[in-house]
Design a protein around this motif. Sequence first.
Motif, PDB file in Angstrom:
ATOM      1  N   GLY A 251      -2.556   9.806   1.516  1.00  7.32           N
ATOM      2  CA  GLY A 251      -1.186   9.467   1.569  1.00  7.32           C
ATOM      3  C   GLY A 251      -0.744   7.940   1.358  1.00  7.32           C
ATOM      4  O   GLY A 251       0.393   7.670   1.422  1.00  7.32           O
ATOM      5  N   VAL A 253       0.515   5.212  -1.094  1.00  4.43           N
ATOM      6  CA  VAL A 253       1.170   5.158  -2.599  1.00  4.43           C
ATOM      7  C   VAL A 253       1.125   3.533  -2.974  1.00  4.43           C
ATOM      8  O   VAL A 253       1.454   3.537  -4.410  1.00  4.43           O
ATOM      9  CB  VAL A 253       2.570   5.821  -2.359  1.00  4.43           C
ATOM     10  N   THR A 267       3.096   7.710   2.072  1.00  4.57           N
ATOM     11  CA  THR A 267       4.197   8.494   1.571  1.00  4.57           C
ATOM     12  C   THR A 267       5.332   8.691   2.521  1.00  4.57           C
ATOM     13  O   THR A 267       6.267   8.947   2.122  1.00  4.57           O
ATOM     14  CB  THR A 267       3.614   9.859   1.269  1.00  4.57           C
TER      15      THR A 267
END
Length: 466
Positions: A251, A253, A267
Amino acid sequence: MATSSDVFFELPELSGLEVAAGTCSATLRANCSYQCAHLAKPGRRCRLLQGSLEIAPITPLAALGLISGTCIPVVWPSSSAADRHPLSRAFASIKADGGVVTWGDARAGGDSSAVASLLTEGVVQVCRTSHAFAAIKADGGVVAWGDAGRGGHFLGVAPLLTGGVVHVCGNSNAIAAIKTDGSVVTWGNFGRKGGSGDSSAVAPLLTEGVIQICGSYFAFAARKADGSVVTWGDVVGGGDSSAVASLLTDGSVHVCGSNRAFAAIKTDGSVVTWGFAGGGGDSSAVAPLLIEGVVHVSGNSHAFAAIKADGRVVTWGDADRGGNSSAVAPLLTEGVVHVCGSSRAFAAIKTDGSVVTWGFARGGGDSSAVAPFMTEGVVHVCGNSNAFAAIKADGSVVTWGFAGRGGDSSAVAPLLTEGIVHVCGNSNAFAAKKADGSVVTWGDAGSGGNSSSVAPLLTEGVVHVC
Protein backbone atom coordinates in the motif's frame (compact mmCIF):
# COMPACT_ATOMS: atom_id res chain seq x y z
CA MET A 1 6.25 24.80 -15.38
CA ALA A 2 5.39 22.10 -12.90
CA THR A 3 4.60 23.31 -9.43
CA SER A 4 4.11 19.95 -7.80
CA SER A 5 6.66 17.60 -6.37
CA ASP A 6 4.96 14.37 -7.24
CA VAL A 7 2.06 12.85 -9.11
CA PHE A 8 -0.28 13.26 -6.15
CA PHE A 9 -0.76 16.92 -7.12
CA GLU A 10 -3.08 18.22 -9.78
CA LEU A 11 -0.42 20.45 -11.27
CA PRO A 12 2.45 18.27 -12.57
CA GLU A 13 3.87 18.70 -16.05
CA LEU A 14 2.18 16.16 -18.32
CA SER A 15 2.95 14.75 -21.72
CA GLY A 16 2.48 11.41 -23.42
CA LEU A 17 4.15 8.60 -25.32
CA GLU A 18 2.32 6.97 -28.19
CA VAL A 19 2.43 3.21 -28.55
CA ALA A 20 3.81 2.27 -31.97
CA ALA A 21 1.96 0.06 -34.40
CA GLY A 22 2.29 -3.66 -33.84
CA THR A 23 1.77 -5.99 -30.93
CA CYS A 24 3.91 -5.46 -27.84
CA SER A 25 6.43 -8.24 -27.33
CA ALA A 26 5.83 -10.42 -24.31
CA THR A 27 9.38 -9.67 -23.15
CA LEU A 28 9.45 -5.93 -23.85
CA ARG A 29 9.22 -3.89 -20.67
CA ALA A 30 8.09 -0.34 -19.97
CA ASN A 31 11.69 0.71 -19.52
CA CYS A 32 11.85 1.38 -23.26
CA SER A 33 9.22 4.07 -22.78
CA TYR A 34 11.06 5.47 -19.76
CA GLN A 35 14.21 5.76 -21.85
CA CYS A 36 12.29 7.67 -24.52
CA ALA A 37 10.99 10.03 -21.85
CA HIS A 38 14.49 10.54 -20.43
CA LEU A 39 15.80 11.37 -23.90
CA ALA A 40 12.99 13.92 -24.33
CA LYS A 41 13.78 15.64 -21.03
CA PRO A 42 17.29 14.67 -19.86
CA GLY A 43 17.87 14.79 -16.15
CA ARG A 44 14.19 14.88 -15.24
CA ARG A 45 12.53 12.16 -13.18
CA CYS A 46 9.42 10.80 -14.80
CA ARG A 47 6.52 8.47 -14.06
CA LEU A 48 4.33 6.68 -16.59
CA LEU A 49 0.66 6.19 -15.83
CA GLN A 50 -2.19 3.96 -16.94
CA GLY A 51 -5.32 5.51 -15.55
CA SER A 52 -4.57 6.14 -11.88
CA LEU A 53 -1.95 3.38 -11.73
CA GLU A 54 1.79 3.82 -12.10
CA ILE A 55 3.59 1.80 -14.77
CA ALA A 56 6.93 0.63 -13.40
CA PRO A 57 10.00 0.29 -15.66
CA ILE A 58 9.89 -3.47 -15.05
CA THR A 59 6.26 -3.82 -16.23
CA PRO A 60 5.88 -6.01 -19.35
CA LEU A 61 4.15 -3.88 -21.97
CA ALA A 62 2.13 -6.86 -23.13
CA ALA A 63 0.53 -7.02 -19.69
CA LEU A 64 -0.93 -3.54 -20.14
CA GLY A 65 -3.16 -4.51 -23.03
CA LEU A 66 -2.07 -1.52 -25.09
CA ILE A 67 -3.08 -1.09 -28.72
CA SER A 68 -1.47 0.92 -31.47
CA GLY A 69 -2.04 4.63 -31.01
CA THR A 70 -2.60 4.42 -27.24
CA CYS A 71 -1.10 7.41 -25.44
CA ILE A 72 0.70 6.65 -22.17
CA PRO A 73 0.63 9.75 -19.90
CA VAL A 74 4.04 10.83 -18.63
CA VAL A 75 4.48 12.94 -15.49
CA TRP A 76 7.67 14.92 -14.97
CA PRO A 77 7.63 15.91 -11.30
CA SER A 78 9.57 19.03 -10.41
CA SER A 79 12.53 18.84 -8.03
CA SER A 80 11.47 17.78 -4.59
CA ALA A 81 12.57 16.23 -1.38
CA ALA A 82 13.11 13.10 -3.31
CA ASP A 83 16.03 14.88 -4.93
CA ARG A 84 17.20 16.77 -1.86
CA HIS A 85 20.69 18.22 -1.88
CA PRO A 86 22.89 15.91 0.26
CA LEU A 87 25.07 18.85 1.39
CA SER A 88 26.84 18.87 -1.96
CA ARG A 89 29.23 21.67 -2.90
CA ALA A 90 29.19 21.23 -6.67
CA PHE A 91 26.86 21.25 -9.66
CA ALA A 92 26.48 19.19 -12.83
CA SER A 93 24.51 20.26 -15.89
CA ILE A 94 23.26 18.14 -18.77
CA LYS A 95 23.32 19.71 -22.22
CA ALA A 96 21.03 19.05 -25.16
CA ASP A 97 23.57 16.70 -26.73
CA GLY A 98 23.79 14.68 -23.51
CA GLY A 99 27.14 16.11 -22.52
CA VAL A 100 27.85 17.08 -18.91
CA VAL A 101 29.48 20.22 -17.48
CA THR A 102 30.57 20.33 -13.82
CA TRP A 103 31.81 23.07 -11.52
CA GLY A 104 32.20 23.88 -7.82
CA ASP A 105 34.34 22.12 -5.23
CA ALA A 106 36.64 19.78 -7.17
CA ARG A 107 36.73 17.35 -4.24
CA ALA A 108 32.92 17.11 -4.30
CA GLY A 109 32.59 16.23 -7.97
CA GLY A 110 33.02 19.69 -9.41
CA ASP A 111 35.99 18.32 -11.36
CA SER A 112 34.90 15.54 -13.73
CA SER A 113 38.03 15.59 -15.90
CA ALA A 114 38.92 11.99 -14.97
CA VAL A 115 35.79 10.77 -16.77
CA ALA A 116 35.41 13.61 -19.27
CA SER A 117 35.60 11.32 -22.29
CA LEU A 118 32.54 9.40 -20.98
CA LEU A 119 30.48 12.55 -20.45
CA THR A 120 30.59 14.12 -23.90
CA GLU A 121 27.21 12.76 -24.99
CA GLY A 122 24.28 10.50 -24.14
CA VAL A 123 23.72 11.36 -20.46
CA VAL A 124 20.04 11.28 -19.45
CA GLN A 125 20.15 11.59 -15.65
CA VAL A 126 22.59 12.76 -12.96
CA CYS A 127 22.37 12.35 -9.18
CA ARG A 128 24.77 13.36 -6.42
CA THR A 129 25.99 12.50 -2.96
CA SER A 130 27.75 14.99 -0.69
CA HIS A 131 31.03 14.50 -2.58
CA ALA A 132 30.32 12.66 -5.82
CA PHE A 133 28.04 12.30 -8.85
CA ALA A 134 26.66 9.43 -10.91
CA ALA A 135 25.27 9.74 -14.43
CA ILE A 136 23.08 7.35 -16.43
CA LYS A 137 23.68 7.20 -20.15
CA ALA A 138 21.12 6.43 -22.84
CA ASP A 139 22.40 2.84 -23.06
CA GLY A 140 21.72 2.33 -19.34
CA GLY A 141 25.38 2.40 -18.33
CA VAL A 142 26.61 4.45 -15.36
CA VAL A 143 29.52 6.89 -15.02
CA ALA A 144 30.61 8.10 -11.57
CA TRP A 145 33.15 10.67 -10.37
CA GLY A 146 34.19 12.53 -7.23
CA ASP A 147 35.21 11.12 -3.85
CA ALA A 148 35.67 7.36 -4.37
CA GLY A 149 34.46 6.48 -0.88
CA ARG A 150 31.26 8.47 -1.27
CA GLY A 151 29.97 7.11 -4.53
CA GLY A 152 32.54 8.41 -7.00
CA HIS A 153 33.88 4.91 -7.66
CA PHE A 154 31.96 1.65 -8.15
CA LEU A 155 34.72 -0.86 -8.90
CA GLY A 156 33.14 -3.59 -6.78
CA VAL A 157 29.86 -3.54 -8.72
CA ALA A 158 31.07 -2.26 -12.09
CA PRO A 159 29.87 -5.31 -14.10
CA LEU A 160 26.33 -4.63 -12.88
CA LEU A 161 26.37 -1.03 -14.12
CA THR A 162 27.33 -1.43 -17.75
CA GLY A 163 23.70 -1.35 -18.90
CA GLY A 164 20.08 -1.58 -17.85
CA VAL A 165 20.10 1.16 -15.20
CA VAL A 166 16.94 3.31 -15.24
CA HIS A 167 17.39 5.51 -12.16
CA VAL A 168 20.10 6.52 -9.68
CA CYS A 169 19.59 8.09 -6.25
CA GLY A 170 22.21 9.41 -3.85
CA ASN A 171 22.25 10.10 -0.15
CA SER A 172 25.20 11.66 1.68
CA ASN A 173 27.79 8.95 1.06
CA ALA A 174 26.33 6.29 -1.23
CA ILE A 175 24.36 5.70 -4.42
CA ALA A 176 21.61 3.23 -5.26
CA ALA A 177 20.69 2.32 -8.84
CA ILE A 178 17.47 0.73 -10.06
CA LYS A 179 17.79 -1.56 -13.06
CA THR A 180 15.30 -2.49 -15.77
CA ASP A 181 14.32 -5.68 -13.96
CA GLY A 182 13.62 -3.78 -10.74
CA SER A 183 16.77 -4.97 -9.00
CA VAL A 184 19.01 -2.58 -7.04
CA VAL A 185 22.78 -2.05 -7.09
CA THR A 186 24.47 0.02 -4.36
CA TRP A 187 27.95 1.43 -3.82
CA GLY A 188 29.76 4.03 -1.74
CA ASN A 189 30.30 4.29 1.99
CA PHE A 190 30.09 1.01 3.90
CA GLY A 191 30.53 2.46 7.40
CA ARG A 192 28.13 4.31 9.68
CA LYS A 193 26.39 1.35 11.33
CA GLY A 194 26.12 -0.72 8.17
CA GLY A 195 26.45 2.19 5.75
CA SER A 196 23.99 2.44 2.92
CA GLY A 197 26.50 1.57 0.21
CA ASP A 198 26.22 -1.99 1.50
CA SER A 199 22.73 -3.42 0.92
CA SER A 200 23.74 -7.06 1.42
CA ALA A 201 21.57 -7.42 4.53
CA VAL A 202 18.44 -6.94 2.41
CA ALA A 203 19.81 -8.18 -0.92
CA PRO A 204 17.15 -10.92 -1.39
CA LEU A 205 14.47 -8.22 -1.20
CA LEU A 206 16.14 -6.07 -3.85
CA THR A 207 16.40 -8.53 -6.72
CA GLU A 208 13.20 -7.35 -8.42
CA GLY A 209 10.21 -5.05 -8.25
CA VAL A 210 11.79 -1.80 -6.99
CA ILE A 211 10.26 1.32 -8.57
CA GLN A 212 11.40 4.14 -6.25
CA ILE A 213 14.40 4.78 -4.00
CA CYS A 214 14.71 7.63 -1.52
CA GLY A 215 17.67 8.54 0.66
CA SER A 216 17.99 9.97 4.14
CA TYR A 217 21.49 11.10 5.14
CA PHE A 218 22.95 7.63 5.78
CA ALA A 219 20.14 5.26 4.75
CA PHE A 220 17.89 4.30 1.84
CA ALA A 221 14.26 3.24 1.49
CA ALA A 222 13.12 1.35 -1.62
CA ARG A 223 9.47 1.19 -2.63
CA LYS A 224 8.42 -1.88 -4.58
CA ALA A 225 5.68 -2.37 -7.16
CA ASP A 226 3.63 -4.32 -4.61
CA GLY A 227 3.62 -1.31 -2.28
CA SER A 228 6.09 -2.76 0.21
CA VAL A 229 9.13 -0.83 1.48
CA VAL A 230 12.67 -2.13 2.07
CA THR A 231 15.23 -0.15 4.12
CA TRP A 232 18.95 -0.37 4.83
CA GLY A 233 21.83 1.72 6.15
CA ASP A 234 22.11 3.69 9.38
CA VAL A 235 19.78 1.91 11.78
CA VAL A 236 19.05 5.07 13.77
CA GLY A 237 18.58 7.23 10.68
CA GLY A 238 15.87 5.22 8.96
CA GLY A 239 17.76 2.15 7.81
CA ASP A 240 15.90 0.01 10.33
CA SER A 241 12.13 0.09 9.78
CA SER A 242 11.34 -3.00 11.86
CA ALA A 243 9.25 -0.98 14.33
CA VAL A 244 6.73 -0.25 11.57
CA ALA A 245 7.38 -3.28 9.37
CA SER A 246 3.78 -4.49 9.52
CA LEU A 247 2.65 -1.16 8.03
CA LEU A 248 5.10 -1.32 5.14
CA THR A 249 4.21 -4.67 3.60
CA ASP A 250 1.86 -3.14 1.04
CA GLY A 251 0.00 0.00 0.00
CA SER A 252 2.86 2.48 -0.04
CA VAL A 253 2.65 4.96 -2.93
CA HIS A 254 5.50 7.33 -2.09
CA VAL A 255 8.46 7.57 0.31
CA CYS A 256 10.19 10.78 1.40
CA GLY A 257 13.24 11.32 3.62
CA SER A 258 14.58 13.87 6.06
CA ASN A 259 18.22 13.61 7.08
CA ARG A 260 17.56 10.90 9.65
CA ALA A 261 14.04 9.59 9.07
CA PHE A 262 11.50 8.54 6.44
CA ALA A 263 7.80 9.04 5.83
CA ALA A 264 5.68 6.84 3.56
CA ILE A 265 2.30 7.77 2.13
CA LYS A 266 -0.14 4.89 1.71
CA THR A 267 -3.00 4.40 -0.71
CA ASP A 268 -5.55 5.46 1.92
CA GLY A 269 -3.72 8.76 2.45
CA SER A 270 -2.26 7.76 5.80
CA VAL A 271 1.41 8.30 6.69
CA VAL A 272 3.90 5.93 8.31
CA THR A 273 7.12 7.33 9.81
CA TRP A 274 10.30 5.77 11.18
CA GLY A 275 13.89 6.63 12.01
CA PHE A 276 15.31 9.16 14.48
CA ALA A 277 12.39 10.47 16.53
CA GLY A 278 13.73 14.02 16.74
CA GLY A 279 14.23 14.11 13.00
CA GLY A 280 10.64 13.35 12.08
CA GLY A 281 10.68 9.62 12.68
CA ASP A 282 8.11 10.03 15.44
CA SER A 283 4.87 11.58 14.20
CA SER A 284 2.73 10.53 17.15
CA ALA A 285 2.04 14.14 18.18
CA VAL A 286 0.09 14.68 14.94
CA ALA A 287 -1.00 11.08 14.32
CA PRO A 288 -4.75 11.85 14.21
CA LEU A 289 -4.05 14.27 11.33
CA LEU A 290 -2.13 11.67 9.34
CA ILE A 291 -4.58 8.78 9.21
CA GLU A 292 -6.10 9.87 5.89
CA GLY A 293 -6.08 12.47 3.14
CA VAL A 294 -2.35 13.12 2.81
CA VAL A 295 -1.31 13.74 -0.80
CA HIS A 296 2.30 14.82 -0.39
CA VAL A 297 5.11 14.90 2.17
CA SER A 298 8.27 17.02 2.05
CA GLY A 299 11.27 16.67 4.35
CA ASN A 300 14.11 18.96 5.36
CA SER A 301 17.00 18.04 7.65
CA HIS A 302 15.00 17.27 10.81
CA ALA A 303 11.29 17.71 10.06
CA PHE A 304 8.45 16.91 7.69
CA ALA A 305 5.52 18.83 6.23
CA ALA A 306 2.52 17.01 4.79
CA ILE A 307 -0.10 18.48 2.47
CA LYS A 308 -3.61 17.10 2.74
CA ALA A 309 -6.20 16.87 -0.01
CA ASP A 310 -8.00 19.94 1.32
CA GLY A 311 -4.80 22.00 1.01
CA ARG A 312 -3.90 22.25 4.69
CA VAL A 313 -0.45 21.46 6.08
CA VAL A 314 0.58 19.21 8.97
CA THR A 315 4.15 19.42 10.38
CA TRP A 316 6.22 17.36 12.81
CA GLY A 317 9.83 16.80 13.84
CA ASP A 318 12.33 19.32 15.24
CA ALA A 319 10.24 22.34 16.25
CA ASP A 320 12.99 24.86 15.49
CA ARG A 321 13.54 23.47 11.99
CA GLY A 322 9.98 23.64 10.74
CA GLY A 323 8.40 20.81 12.71
CA ASN A 324 6.31 23.42 14.53
CA SER A 325 4.33 25.65 12.15
CA SER A 326 2.03 27.18 14.76
CA ALA A 327 3.35 30.70 14.08
CA VAL A 328 1.82 30.59 10.59
CA ALA A 329 -0.93 28.04 11.23
CA PRO A 330 -3.82 30.28 10.08
CA LEU A 331 -2.11 30.58 6.68
CA LEU A 332 -1.75 26.81 6.29
CA THR A 333 -5.32 25.68 6.81
CA GLU A 334 -6.18 25.57 3.08
CA GLY A 335 -4.95 26.21 -0.43
CA VAL A 336 -1.39 24.87 -0.19
CA VAL A 337 -0.22 23.14 -3.39
CA HIS A 338 3.51 22.73 -2.82
CA VAL A 339 5.95 22.61 0.11
CA CYS A 340 9.73 22.74 -0.13
CA GLY A 341 12.39 22.56 2.56
CA SER A 342 15.76 24.15 3.12
CA SER A 343 17.79 22.36 5.77
CA ARG A 344 16.11 24.25 8.59
CA ALA A 345 12.90 25.76 7.26
CA PHE A 346 9.95 25.25 4.90
CA ALA A 347 8.27 27.32 2.22
CA ALA A 348 4.73 26.63 0.98
CA ILE A 349 3.13 27.86 -2.24
CA LYS A 350 -0.61 28.49 -2.18
CA THR A 351 -3.13 28.38 -5.00
CA ASP A 352 -2.99 32.16 -5.38
CA GLY A 353 0.79 32.01 -5.90
CA SER A 354 1.62 33.44 -2.49
CA VAL A 355 4.30 31.92 -0.24
CA VAL A 356 4.27 31.10 3.48
CA THR A 357 7.53 30.32 5.34
CA TRP A 358 8.37 28.99 8.79
CA GLY A 359 11.24 27.41 10.71
CA PHE A 360 14.70 28.78 11.52
CA ALA A 361 14.56 32.46 10.57
CA ARG A 362 18.08 32.79 9.16
CA GLY A 363 17.66 29.54 7.26
CA GLY A 364 14.80 30.89 5.19
CA GLY A 365 12.01 30.61 7.72
CA ASP A 366 11.69 34.39 7.78
CA SER A 367 10.84 35.80 4.34
CA SER A 368 9.62 39.20 5.53
CA ALA A 369 12.38 41.03 3.68
CA VAL A 370 10.92 39.89 0.34
CA ALA A 371 7.28 39.56 1.39
CA PRO A 372 5.98 42.17 -1.11
CA PHE A 373 7.35 40.01 -3.95
CA MET A 374 5.64 36.84 -2.81
CA THR A 375 2.01 37.78 -2.42
CA GLU A 376 1.20 36.28 -5.82
CA GLY A 377 2.66 34.68 -8.94
CA VAL A 378 5.12 32.20 -7.42
CA VAL A 379 5.16 28.92 -9.35
CA HIS A 380 8.12 27.07 -7.83
CA VAL A 381 10.37 27.21 -4.75
CA CYS A 382 13.75 25.54 -4.25
CA GLY A 383 15.75 25.34 -1.03
CA ASN A 384 19.39 24.70 -0.18
CA SER A 385 20.99 24.46 3.26
CA ASN A 386 19.95 27.89 4.54
CA ALA A 387 18.17 29.78 1.77
CA PHE A 388 15.36 29.66 -0.77
CA ALA A 389 14.89 30.74 -4.37
CA ALA A 390 11.39 31.23 -5.81
CA ILE A 391 10.51 31.39 -9.50
CA LYS A 392 7.62 33.64 -10.46
CA ALA A 393 5.24 33.30 -13.39
CA ASP A 394 7.09 36.03 -15.27
CA GLY A 395 10.34 34.04 -15.04
CA SER A 396 11.95 36.24 -12.40
CA VAL A 397 13.58 34.91 -9.21
CA VAL A 398 13.22 36.03 -5.58
CA THR A 399 15.71 34.83 -2.95
CA TRP A 400 15.89 34.99 0.84
CA GLY A 401 17.65 33.36 3.77
CA PHE A 402 21.32 33.29 4.68
CA ALA A 403 22.96 35.82 2.35
CA GLY A 404 26.27 34.03 1.81
CA ARG A 405 24.57 30.79 0.85
CA GLY A 406 22.33 32.11 -1.89
CA GLY A 407 19.80 34.14 0.04
CA ASP A 408 21.31 37.25 -1.52
CA SER A 409 21.27 37.16 -5.32
CA SER A 410 21.91 40.88 -5.86
CA ALA A 411 25.22 40.22 -7.66
CA VAL A 412 23.33 38.55 -10.52
CA ALA A 413 20.01 40.33 -10.12
CA PRO A 414 19.90 41.69 -13.73
CA LEU A 415 20.12 38.10 -14.98
CA LEU A 416 17.21 36.92 -12.83
CA THR A 417 14.50 39.32 -13.93
CA GLU A 418 13.04 37.04 -16.60
CA GLY A 419 13.36 33.74 -18.42
CA ILE A 420 14.15 31.44 -15.47
CA VAL A 421 12.55 28.01 -15.88
CA HIS A 422 14.36 25.93 -13.25
CA VAL A 423 16.40 26.48 -10.09
CA CYS A 424 18.58 23.94 -8.31
CA GLY A 425 20.22 24.31 -4.91
CA ASN A 426 23.16 22.52 -3.37
CA SER A 427 24.61 23.05 0.10
CA ASN A 428 25.59 26.70 -0.24
CA ALA A 429 24.64 27.94 -3.72
CA PHE A 430 22.01 28.02 -6.45
CA ALA A 431 22.04 27.48 -10.22
CA ALA A 432 19.20 28.73 -12.39
CA LYS A 433 18.50 27.56 -15.94
CA LYS A 434 17.00 30.04 -18.36
CA ALA A 435 14.66 29.39 -21.27
CA ASP A 436 17.53 30.04 -23.69
CA GLY A 437 19.55 27.19 -22.13
CA SER A 438 21.98 29.42 -20.25
CA VAL A 439 22.78 29.10 -16.53
CA VAL A 440 23.09 31.75 -13.81
CA THR A 441 24.77 30.93 -10.48
CA TRP A 442 25.10 32.66 -7.12
CA GLY A 443 25.91 31.95 -3.48
CA ASP A 444 29.14 30.58 -2.05
CA ALA A 445 31.75 30.76 -4.81
CA GLY A 446 33.58 27.60 -3.77
CA SER A 447 30.34 25.61 -3.76
CA GLY A 448 29.42 26.43 -7.34
CA GLY A 449 28.04 29.91 -6.84
CA ASN A 450 30.81 31.07 -9.15
CA SER A 451 30.68 29.21 -12.48
CA SER A 452 33.12 31.47 -14.35
CA SER A 453 35.54 28.58 -14.97
CA VAL A 454 32.96 26.91 -17.23
CA ALA A 455 31.01 30.00 -18.26
CA PRO A 456 31.49 29.51 -22.04
CA LEU A 457 29.85 26.07 -21.70
CA LEU A 458 26.82 27.43 -19.88
CA THR A 459 25.70 30.13 -22.30
CA GLU A 460 23.31 27.84 -24.20
CA GLY A 461 22.07 24.30 -24.61
CA VAL A 462 21.67 23.33 -20.94
CA VAL A 463 18.56 21.21 -20.35
CA HIS A 464 19.00 20.29 -16.69
CA VAL A 465 21.07 21.24 -13.65
CA CYS A 466 21.72 19.01 -10.63
